[in-house]
Design an enzyme around this catalytic site. Sequence first.
Site, short mmCIF file in Angstrom:
data_model
loop_
_atom_site.label_atom_id
_atom_site.label_comp_id
_atom_site.label_asym_id
_atom_site.label_seq_id
_atom_site.Cartn_x
_atom_site.Cartn_y
_atom_site.Cartn_z
N GLY A 125 0.77 -1.23 0.00
CA GLY A 125 0.00 0.00 0.00
C GLY A 125 0.80 1.29 0.00
CD GLU A 126 5.84 2.56 2.78
OE1 GLU A 126 6.94 3.06 2.48
OE2 GLU A 126 5.70 1.64 3.61
CB ALA A 127 3.23 6.52 -2.13
#
Length: 399
Positions: free
Chosen positions: A156-158
């Site tokens: 989920g991390e950019a």
Amino acid sequence: GGGKRGQVPSDLTPEERQELQNIRRRKQELLADIQRLKDEIAEVANEIENLGSTEERKNMQRNKHVAMGRKKFNMDPKKGIQFLMENDLLKNTCEDIAQFLYKGEGLNKTAIGDYLGERDEFNIQVLHAFVELHEFTDLNLVQALRQFLWSFRLPGEAQKIDRMMEAFAQRYCRCNNGVFQSTDTCYVLSFAIIMLNTSLHNPNVKDKPTVERFIAMNRGINDGGDLPEELLRNLYESIKNEPFKIPEDDGNDLTHTFFNPDREGWLLKLACSAGGRVKTWKRRWFILTDNCLYYFEYTTDKEPRGIIPLENLSIREVEDSKKPNCFELYIPDNKDQVIKACKTEADGRVVEGNHTVYRISAPTPEEKEEWIKCIKAAISRDPFYEMLAARKKKVSITR
Ligand SMILES: *[C@@H]1O[C@H](CO)[C@@H](O)[C@H](O)[C@H]1NC(C)=O
Ligand SMILES: *[C@@H]1O[C@H](CO)[C@@H](O)[C@H](O)[C@H]1NC(C)=O
Ligand SMILES: *[C@@H]1O[C@H](CO)[C@@H](O)[C@H](O)[C@H]1NC(C)=O
Ligand SMILES: *[C@@H]1O[C@H](CO)[C@@H](O)[C@H](O)[C@H]1NC(C)=O
């Protein structure tokens, strides 16, 4: 003639007698030879049997270790890899590890995504080796994305998403020379497609773009030029006919990561009177969109009563003595700073808000969870949008 075994008939000449004794001796020798051969065969057979069972034992041990390694990997990818290397089941090279992840047998795809997303230099090398194992030649971008996004669960991390999609775009362009002007174009279009998937298939998104709009949205992204309309039409149709599947889909998918569907509903908001002495709960119609929370008195109102930009805010669950299902918007590491927001007074004047926190109560625990999830996503997607915007700018420059 004849005679009994061991006896020598009496009517033989001395030569014949000698001959007979020779024959008998050779027979004894042959029998001894046969016995020796039998013993040897039995010994070899025994060895083979033993050999088989040690081999089997080794195999069983090996399989046990592999299964244990996978289990460990699913709980903690680094420890699993470490264990497999210690037991000589995996070489300490990025190619070998990439191969193991690509096969993915018995591995949790969330765990694979976590491992590939690590910032460590070695993990980044594994990521690149992993992407190299994908064959995208002659696949269109949607087909390639289907394959890629199914091989692990995108974290989920950019920053992680950025690294993974960059590696994907590089590989796609190498496999399909000349389709795009640059890797950035491929990267930007990949996201346009992933967002199209959400727009078309997520029931929370009311506004379904047409193929014309999709084409218009992607004008000028090929280093200032347009991509062939037919290509964009094909990609659009493909997604429309079949949404992307992602592994371990728990509803908390990419949609929540960087494409926050608008959310609206009734909530109670704790309001302060001028001077802040009296506090009352007001029922308001809230709309989450464009990284802002708008609230209205009635669902049909055109103008909001207030706007709360979510930039720099955090959200937390809180207990309230008067109302259930509460959460709060606040500025992290802050005591007295007022949240930048505005509201409309009863007489129509627009004034700055005067809240250090916004306390809100949802009608049910489920709605509270859903609001918190959506607001969190709206807050955290920002760095991603910035990265994507920067690329878009780069590929849109007319040369
Ligand atoms: C994989 O791991 C995730 C996160 O730990 C978990 O939510 C999911 O249920 C797991 N999937 C399977 C098939 O075990
Ligand atoms: C595509 O949309 C479907 C339906 O909303 C969703 O389940 C899936 O996770 C989406 N895929 C991606 C890659 O966003
Ligand atoms: C904001 O609230 C504080 C107390 O909470 C009060 O002292 C102050 O006058 C208020 N300011 C405005 C502009 O309403
Ligand atoms: C958010 O924080 C940044 C950096 O501190 C600041 O420049 C910006 O004005 C803030 N935005 C809002 C809406 O408070």
